[in-house]
Design an enzyme around this catalytic site. Structure first.
Site, short mmCIF file in Angstrom:
data_model
loop_
_atom_site.label_atom_id
_atom_site.label_comp_id
_atom_site.label_asym_id
_atom_site.label_seq_id
_atom_site.Cartn_x
_atom_site.Cartn_y
_atom_site.Cartn_z
N ARG A 224 52.10 -13.24 31.47
CA ARG A 224 51.59 -12.07 30.75
C ARG A 224 51.53 -12.41 29.26
NH1 ARG A 224 49.89 -10.69 34.92
NH2 ARG A 224 50.30 -8.80 36.12
N HIS A 272 42.21 -14.60 32.04
CA HIS A 272 43.12 -14.05 33.05
C HIS A 272 42.60 -14.36 34.48
CE1 HIS A 272 46.35 -10.75 33.80
NE2 HIS A 272 46.30 -11.61 34.80
P1 NAP Z 1 58.76 -13.26 41.16
O1 NAP Z 1 58.66 -13.81 42.53
O2 NAP Z 1 59.28 -11.88 40.97
O3 NAP Z 1 59.66 -14.29 40.32
C1 NAP Z 1 60.04 -14.02 39.02
C2 NAP Z 1 60.97 -15.12 38.52
O4 NAP Z 1 61.29 -14.83 37.16
C3 NAP Z 1 62.28 -15.17 39.30
O5 NAP Z 1 62.69 -16.51 39.46
C4 NAP Z 1 63.22 -14.41 38.38
O6 NAP Z 1 64.59 -14.77 38.49
C5 NAP Z 1 62.71 -14.84 37.03
N1 NAP Z 1 63.15 -13.91 35.98
C6 NAP Z 1 62.94 -12.58 35.88
N2 NAP Z 1 63.56 -12.07 34.80
C7 NAP Z 1 64.19 -13.10 34.22
C8 NAP Z 1 65.03 -13.22 33.09
N3 NAP Z 1 65.35 -12.16 32.34
N4 NAP Z 1 65.53 -14.44 32.78
C9 NAP Z 1 65.24 -15.53 33.55
N5 NAP Z 1 64.45 -15.47 34.64
C10 NAP Z 1 63.93 -14.28 34.97
O7 NAP Z 1 57.36 -13.31 40.39
P2 NAP Z 1 56.08 -14.19 40.77
O8 NAP Z 1 55.42 -13.64 41.99
O9 NAP Z 1 56.45 -15.61 40.74
O10 NAP Z 1 55.10 -13.82 39.54
C11 NAP Z 1 55.50 -13.96 38.19
C12 NAP Z 1 54.49 -13.28 37.28
O11 NAP Z 1 53.27 -14.03 37.22
C13 NAP Z 1 54.02 -11.90 37.75
O12 NAP Z 1 54.98 -10.91 37.41
C14 NAP Z 1 52.72 -11.73 36.99
O13 NAP Z 1 52.97 -11.09 35.75
C15 NAP Z 1 52.27 -13.17 36.72
N6 NAP Z 1 50.99 -13.47 37.42
C16 NAP Z 1 49.93 -13.87 36.66
C17 NAP Z 1 48.72 -14.18 37.29
C18 NAP Z 1 47.53 -14.67 36.49
O14 NAP Z 1 46.42 -14.76 37.01
N7 NAP Z 1 47.67 -15.03 35.24
C19 NAP Z 1 48.61 -14.08 38.68
C20 NAP Z 1 49.73 -13.67 39.42
C21 NAP Z 1 50.92 -13.36 38.78
P3 NAP Z 1 65.38 -14.52 39.87
O15 NAP Z 1 64.85 -15.56 40.83
O16 NAP Z 1 66.79 -14.75 39.49
O17 NAP Z 1 65.06 -13.12 40.29
#
Ligand code: NAP
Length: 309
Positions: A224, A272
Site C-alpha cells: 500500500r 497498482h
Molecule cells: P497476510 O497474509 O495478512 O500477511 C501479512 C503479513 O504481514 C504477515 O506475515 C503479518 O505477520 C505481517 N505483519 C502484519 N503486521 C505487522 C507488523 N506490525 N509488523 C510485522 N509484520 C506484520 O497478507 P497478504 O495476503 O500477504 O497481503 C499483504 C498485503 O498486500 C495486503 O494487505 C494488500 O494490502 C497488499 N496487496 C497488494 C496488491 C497489489 O496489487 N499491489 C495485491 C494484493 C495484496 P504475522 O504473520 O505475524 O501475522
C-alpha cells in the site's frame, strides 16, 4: 443463501457467470437491485457503494473480493459484528510473485542501468553479482511473502523475512518485532513491502528504516502507498542511499500528475497492477466460504479486525 454483489470497482460481469455456475442453488443480486435488503445473507464487496452495507441488517458474512482489507476497515458503515473474510486467490499470489521477481531481477541484473545506457548509446559493462551475493528482505510473511520467499530462494537469492509473530518459512531466515527489523535491514540489498496497511505498518519505509539498508539498494513497494513516507524515499533516492524504487501503490491513486515519482530517474512505477484479483482462480475460495456458511462451518480467511488484517 442470498448474495448481494456490492462493488464500485470489480465488475459483476467477471464474477457472476462463474459463481452462478458453481453455486446454482444460491440467488445473486447486484446492487442496487437487491430485492429485500433484510433477506441478504452475504455481501461480496470491493469498495462497496457508500451506505450500502448499512442497509443489510441480516448479513452473516462480508466477503471481500480483494486480499487487502484496509480500505474496507476504514469504512464507517462496515458492520463490525459481521465476520469479514478476505479473498485469498492463488492466481493473485502467483501474479504477485511474478511482479516481485521481475523487479528483483531488473535490479540484480542492472537492467534499469542498461536501459538508461541504451538511450544514451552507451556500451558499459557493470560488474556481475551472483544471486547468492544479494539478500532480499521481505516485510510481511503472509500469503504473499510466504510464497515469494521460497520462490526467490529457488533462484538463489538469500531471503530474510519480517512478520509480527515469529514464522517458519522454508528458505527464509525470519525475524519479528522492531528489533528484528533493525537487525534485518542492514543486510538487505532489496526490501520488498508485502505488509497489510495498519496503524503499526503505516510509514514503515521512512528515513530511519531506509538509512539502515546498505547504500545503493532497491525498495519494492507492492503493498500500500502509505507504507512509504514519500519525501523520505525521494530524499534517499536523491542521495543515492536507495538506488532504485519499484512502486506499484501510492497514497493517492491515480498518482497526481505533479508528483515527483512520475519523473524521478530512480523510480519505476506501475498503476497498482502488481497482482489483480483473478475471478477464474479466486472463485474457488469464495465458493468454499459460501458452502461453509451454509453448513454451519467457520468461513476461511477471516480478518482479525483488531489487528487490522
Ligand atoms: P497476510 O497474509 O495478512 O500477511 C501479512 C503479513 O504481514 C504477515 O506475515 C503479518 O505477520 C505481517 N505483519 C502484519 N503486521 C505487522 C507488523 N506490525 N509488523 C510485522 N509484520 C506484520 O497478507 P497478504 O495476503 O500477504 O497481503 C499483504 C498485503 O498486500 C495486503 O494487505 C494488500 O494490502 C497488499 N496487496 C497488494 C496488491 C497489489 O496489487 N499491489 C495485491 C494484493 C495484496 P504475522 O504473520 O505475524 O501475522
Amino acid at each position: 443463501m442470498n448474495v448481494a454483489f456490492l462493488s464500485t470497482i470489480e465488475s459483476p460481469d467477471r464474477w457472476l457467470p462463474l459463481l452462478e455456475k458453481a453455486l446454482p442453488q444460491e440467488r445473486f443480486f447486484v446492487w442496487p437491485e437487491i430485492g429485500d435488503p433484510a433477506a441478504i445473507d452475504i455481501a461480496f464487496v470491493a469498495v462497496p457503494p457508500a451506505g450500502a452495507l448499512a442497509r443489510l441488517p441480516n448479513l452473516k458474512l462480508v466477503q471481500s473480493l480483494w486480499m487487502g482489507v484496509d480500505g474496507l476497515l476504514a469504512q464507517d458503515d462496515l458492520p463490525r459484528h459481521v465476520p469479514l473474510a478476505r479473498c485469498i486467490d492463488r492466481g493473485m499470489v502467483a501474479a504477485m510473485c511474478e511482479s516481485v521477481l521481475s523487479h528483483v531481477i531488473d535490479f540484480h541484473r542492472h537492467h534499469y542501468v542498461y536501459r538508461r545506457q541504451q538511450s544514451a548509446r552507451e556500451w558499459n559493462r557493470l560488474p556481475q553479482s551472483m544471486a547468492a551475493d544479494r539478500t532480499v528482505g521481505l516485510l510481511g510473511l503472509g500469503e504473499l511473502g510466504g510464497e515469494a520467499g521460497p520462490m526467490l530462494r529457488s533462484f538463489g537469492f538469500r531471503v530474510r523475512g519480517w512478520s509480527r509473530r515469529p514464522k517458519s518459512v522454508i528458505g527464509v531466515e525470519s525475524c519479528a518485532g522492531s528489533e528484528g527489523l533493525a537487525r534485518m535491514l542492514p543486510v538487505c540489498n532489496v526490501v520488498v513491502c508485502l505488509l497489510p496497511l495498519t496503524p503499526e505498518t503505516r510509514g514503515i519505509l521512512n528515513a530511519a528504516t531506509l538509512a539502515l539498508m546498505p547504500r545503493g539498494g532497491a525498495v519494492i513497494n507492492v503493498a500500500r502507498g502509505a507504507h512509504v513516507v514519500d519525501e523520505d524515499l525521494l530524499a534517499a533516492l536523491d542521495s543515492g542511499q536507495v538506488a532504485r524504487a519499484y512502486l506499484d501503490v501510492f497514497e493517492t491513486e491515480p498518482l497526481p500528475v505533479e508528483h515527483r515519482y512520475w519523473t524521478h530517474p530512480g523510480v519505476f512505477m506501475t498503476p497498482h497492477t502488481a497482482a489483480l484479483t483473478e475471478p477464474r482462480t479466486a472463485t474457488a475460495m469464495v465458493v468454499e466460504n459460501i458452502n461453509r456458511l451454509r453448513n454451519g462451518l467457520t468461513p476461511l480467511a477471516l480478518v482479525d479486525v483488531e489487528a487490522g488484517y
